[in-house]
Motif scaffolding. Structure first.
Motif, mmCIF file in Angstrom:
data_model
loop_
_atom_site.group_PDB
_atom_site.id
_atom_site.type_symbol
_atom_site.label_atom_id
_atom_site.label_comp_id
_atom_site.label_asym_id
_atom_site.label_seq_id
_atom_site.Cartn_x
_atom_site.Cartn_y
_atom_site.Cartn_z
ATOM 1 N N THR A 291 0.855 -1.196 0.000
ATOM 2 C CA THR A 291 0.000 0.000 0.000
ATOM 3 C C THR A 291 0.882 1.235 0.000
ATOM 4 N N ARG A 292 0.492 2.252 -0.784
ATOM 5 C CA ARG A 292 1.258 3.491 -0.839
ATOM 6 C C ARG A 292 0.322 4.682 -0.964
ATOM 7 N N ILE A 293 0.827 5.842 -0.565
ATOM 8 C CA ILE A 293 0.074 7.094 -0.678
ATOM 9 C C ILE A 293 0.369 7.727 -2.035
ATOM 10 N N LEU B 59 -7.232 9.130 4.763
ATOM 11 C CA LEU B 59 -7.583 9.492 6.139
ATOM 12 C C LEU B 59 -8.575 8.513 6.751
ATOM 13 N N THR B 60 -9.609 8.197 6.023
ATOM 14 C CA THR B 60 -10.691 7.376 6.581
ATOM 15 C C THR B 60 -10.561 5.893 6.254
ATOM 16 N N GLY B 61 -9.808 5.555 5.216
ATOM 17 C CA GLY B 61 -9.703 4.158 4.802
ATOM 18 C C GLY B 61 -10.899 3.671 4.008
ATOM 19 N N PRO C 9 -2.233 13.249 -2.107
ATOM 20 C CA PRO C 9 -1.951 12.484 -0.887
ATOM 21 C C PRO C 9 -3.201 12.066 -0.115
ATOM 22 N N THR C 10 -4.365 12.593 -0.464
ATOM 23 C CA THR C 10 -5.585 12.131 0.205
ATOM 24 C C THR C 10 -6.006 10.759 -0.311
ATOM 25 N N LEU C 11 -5.360 10.283 -1.369
ATOM 26 C CA LEU C 11 -5.639 8.969 -1.938
ATOM 27 C C LEU C 11 -4.505 7.998 -1.624
#
Length: 254
Positions: free
Chosen positions: A113-115, A166-168, A120-122
């Motif tokens: 998993t990566r940002i 942020l929320t997943g 960056p919100t994704l």
């Protein structure tokens, strides 16, 4: 005359005693020479079945579709983990050359998993949970040692996910079966009749595909995923059992 007669009698007695003494001697024993030692030749011909396990790494590069309609590379990531499975195939040997066909299937856990670099919100997750190889082989054998190269088709089972960092919360996901090509090289050694152990490296070149229709979501900057490129590197240890005889002896030529 008196001296000649005793001498003659002595010579006759000696001549008669000689054959009797020779007959009393034991016959000379005769031992057959042992057969020459011949080393068996390891024969790679035959059907075989086996198991393998090792490590793999998938290299994924994501291309995002931004709201302006342009396609932008979001970066790449390496998803690594373990692999385990089995193989079945057939080989035939001509002199020192060995040819073969093989099918291999493995379960895998290559996940990362990566940002997103663009937004960056994704965040994105790439996972390979299975793969298969359908290959031809050509190799060269030194008795029980075999060095070979292989190539053919590859297939992987994939799952790609985009979610809110942020929320997943998941925004889009895709499960896909991808086809591509593979090349590899391996070394195998017959350590016992019908049994062999080896190590193999494989490189998989997978189709990138077009995921626009499956990865559509609304963000201020990003509108979806255009494509995901994927390559896989894999190293496995293999054990095989070959059906058939061990081989034949070396035939001496004179």
């Amino acid at each position: 005359m008196n001296k000649f007669l005793p001498a003659t009698v002595g010579l006759v007695a000696l001549a008669m005693a000689a054959p009797a003494s020779a007959a009393d001697l034991a016959a000379r024993p005769y031992t057959k020479a042992p057969p020459p030692m011949v080393a068996p030749i390891y024969d790679w011909t035959g059907f075989y079945i086996g198991a393998n396990g090792g490590w793999g790494q998938a290299h994924n590069c994501w291309d995002f579709l931004i709201v302006t309609g342009a396609i932008v590379r979001d970066g790449c990531t390496n998803a690594s983990g373990g692999v385990v499975g089995g193989q079945i195939g057939y080989r035939w040997q001509a002199a020192s050359w060995v040819f073969g066909l093989e099918a291999q299937g493995d379960w895998a856990d290559l996940k990362r998993t990566r940002i997103s670099l663009i937004d960056p919100t994704l965040s994105t997750t790439s996972k390979i949970d299975a793969f298969g190889l359908f290959t031809g082989q050509i190799g060269y054998a030194w008795n029980a040692a075999l060095l070979y190269v292989k190539g053919g088709a590859a297939v992987t089972g994939n799952r790609f996910t985009v979610f809110d960092t942020l929320t997943g919360i998941g925004l889009a996901s895709l499960s896909s079966t991808r086809w591509g090509g593979t090349v590899g090289v391996g070394f195998e050694y017959g350590f016992a009749p019908n049994w062999s152990v080896g190590v193999e490296y494989d490189r998989l070149f997978m189709d990138s595909g077009n995921n626009t229709n499956n990865f559509v979501f609304v963000r201020p900057l990003v509108a979806g995923v255009s494509r995901i490129n994927e390559d896989v590197d894999m190293v496995t240890v293999r054990f095989n059992y070959r059906f058939g005889g061990f081989g034949g002896p070396v035939v001496g030529r004179y």
